[in-house]
Scaffold this active site. Structure first.
Site, PDB file in Angstrom:
ATOM      1  CD  GLU A  56      -2.744  -0.865   2.593  1.00 37.95           C
ATOM      2  OE1 GLU A  56      -2.689   0.156   3.296  1.00 37.95           O
ATOM      3  OE2 GLU A  56      -3.416  -1.866   2.879  1.00 37.95           O
ATOM      4  CB  CYS A 113       2.014   6.900   4.114  1.00 38.99           C
ATOM      5  SG  CYS A 113       2.472   5.630   5.305  1.00 38.99           S
ATOM      6  CB  CYS A 116       5.780  -5.947   9.276  1.00 38.63           C
ATOM      7  SG  CYS A 116       6.850  -5.154  10.499  1.00 38.63           S
ATOM      8  CB  CYS A 142       3.045  -3.991  16.690  1.00 41.24           C
ATOM      9  SG  CYS A 142       4.761  -3.442  16.540  1.00 41.24           S
ATOM     10  CB  CYS A 149       0.534  -3.071  13.575  1.00 40.30           C
ATOM     11  SG  CYS A 149       1.078  -2.603  11.925  1.00 40.30           S
ATOM     12  CB  CYS A 184      -0.504   1.408   7.957  1.00 41.28           C
ATOM     13  SG  CYS A 184       0.000   3.096   7.789  1.00 41.28           S
TER      14      CYS A 184
END
Ligand code: SAH
Length: 346
Positions: A97, A113, A120, A124, A127, A337
């Site tokens: 994205e 952004c 990832c 977290c 997230c 995000c």
């Protein structure tokens, strides 16, 4: 059949070799790079100073953009999310994205952004990007492509590497991309912010080299035991080490750090938190940026109320910590995000 090499993967020297091999003149390389990076022409057919024959050959043999825009969601406030698929030889490629966020002030340009990885590894719990783990790093070309596509949506005042991924785990490709962004797209170091969970050893090695970007570190809590839960990949790293690396960064680069703090209602927004955070940051020339949590489908956190976030900010300001609040934009379009990708992958 392998994918042809893209222009965005090449240095200026490599571009020259390639263009000459395809029948162009050495100076055509500069013409092409200026057209793409500085003028924002994303197709060879716009470069009318090149012969039609050369343009056709380049379009096949040295493509500019290789990704495909698979979705574009425009929120009511004008925030534009691009979902981009990069090709893979064995079929459907990875999705990432890029988000173009207009300023509240119509006279000002937007923020872009950008993502640094596909997925990832940091995981977290609040997230969306870490839900599916890490698939792979993005290449320099794929990072530059996001800047080009983003700038095509509208002019940029600022860019942040705060999309999907942990940028410090992809530093070689990211740095190569940012060199092109600064030197050929003309976006200055002060307009580029890289956001990281803050690996102290990496930051301490990096800061003496004066990297061409601003640094933001995602802190989220002043307590080590809670940080181990909120930023699992950093469980063994004390916050004091991170703050020390941040101080060294400021000494080495002269640029202040922003500490990001996702505000999770009832979890890290108590007075104990503001008191300890204030104590930890006292005397440091740094800013805290509070990010009220954006709900992610199916997770256990609460979005804090506006009044609670403002009260938390005031407590920090009373402790002489410079504090800003980032109210998210584009919330009506899954704008936190990583959420478009998460939904598309599912
Ligand atoms: N991996 C890097 C950069 C990507 S995330 C980092 O952690 O800094 C950019 C910022 O968005 C981070 O501060 C991250 O904690 C925050 N963020 C992630 N999910 C969020 C959510 N659901 N709501 C609000 N902020 C979120």
């Amino acid at each position: 059949m392998s994918n042809p090499v893209t222009l965005l993967a090449l240095s200026p020297e490599e571009t020259q070799e390639r263009v000459v091999a395809l029948g162009g003149k050495p100076f055509h390389a500069k013409v092409i790079r200026t057209a793409v990076f500085s003028k924002g022409q994303l197709e060879y057919k716009e470069m009318t100073s090149l012969s039609a024959e050369l343009r056709e050959r380049l379009a096949v043999e040295l493509p500019i953009l290789v990704g495909r825009e698979v979705d574009r969601v425009v929120a009511r406030d004008g925030t534009t999310k691009l979902l981009i698929e990069f090709p893979r030889e064995d079929g459907r490629g990875p999705l990432i994205e890029t988000v173009h966020i207009p300023s509240h002030d119509p006279a000002k340009d937007a923020t872009l952004c950008v993502s640094s990885q596909v997925g990832c590894p940091v995981a977290c719990p609040f997230c969306a990007s870490g839900r599916l783990g890490l698939e792979r790093n993005l290449t320099r070309a794929e990072i530059i492509e996001q800047y080009l596509r983003g700038r095509a949506v509208g002019p940029l005042a600022r860019t942040v590497v705060m999309g999907i991924g942990e940028p410090l785990l992809n530093l070689v490709e990211l740095s190569a991309a940012l060199t092109v962004v600064r030197e050929e797209m003309g976006i200055g170091a002060r307009k580029i912010t890289v956001s990281t969970v803050g690996f102290p050893d990496r930051l301490e090695k990096l800061s003496p080299t004066k990297p061409g970007f601003q640094l933001a570190i995602s802190l989220h809590t002043p307590f080590d035991d809670q940080r181990a839960v909120l930023v699992p990949a950093m469980a063994k790293i004390p916050i004091s080490d991170i703050l020390r690396a941040g101080d060294k960064w400021f000494q080495d680069t002269g640029r202040q750090i922003t500490y990001e703090y996702v505000v999770l209602g009832g979890v890290n927004d108590t007075q104990e938190h503001s008191k300890h955070l204030g104590e930890r940051l006292r005397g440091r020339r740094a800013t805290v940026n509070l990010i009220p949590y954006n709900p992610v489908e199916g997770d256990r956190f609460q979005r804090p109320s506006r009044a609670d976030v403002e009260a938390f900010a005031d407590e920090l300001r009373d402790a002489h910590v410079v504090t800003t609040i980032r109210w998210s934009r584009g919330l009506d379009s899954d704008a936190a995000c990583g959420q478009l990708r998460l939904r598309a992958e599912r």
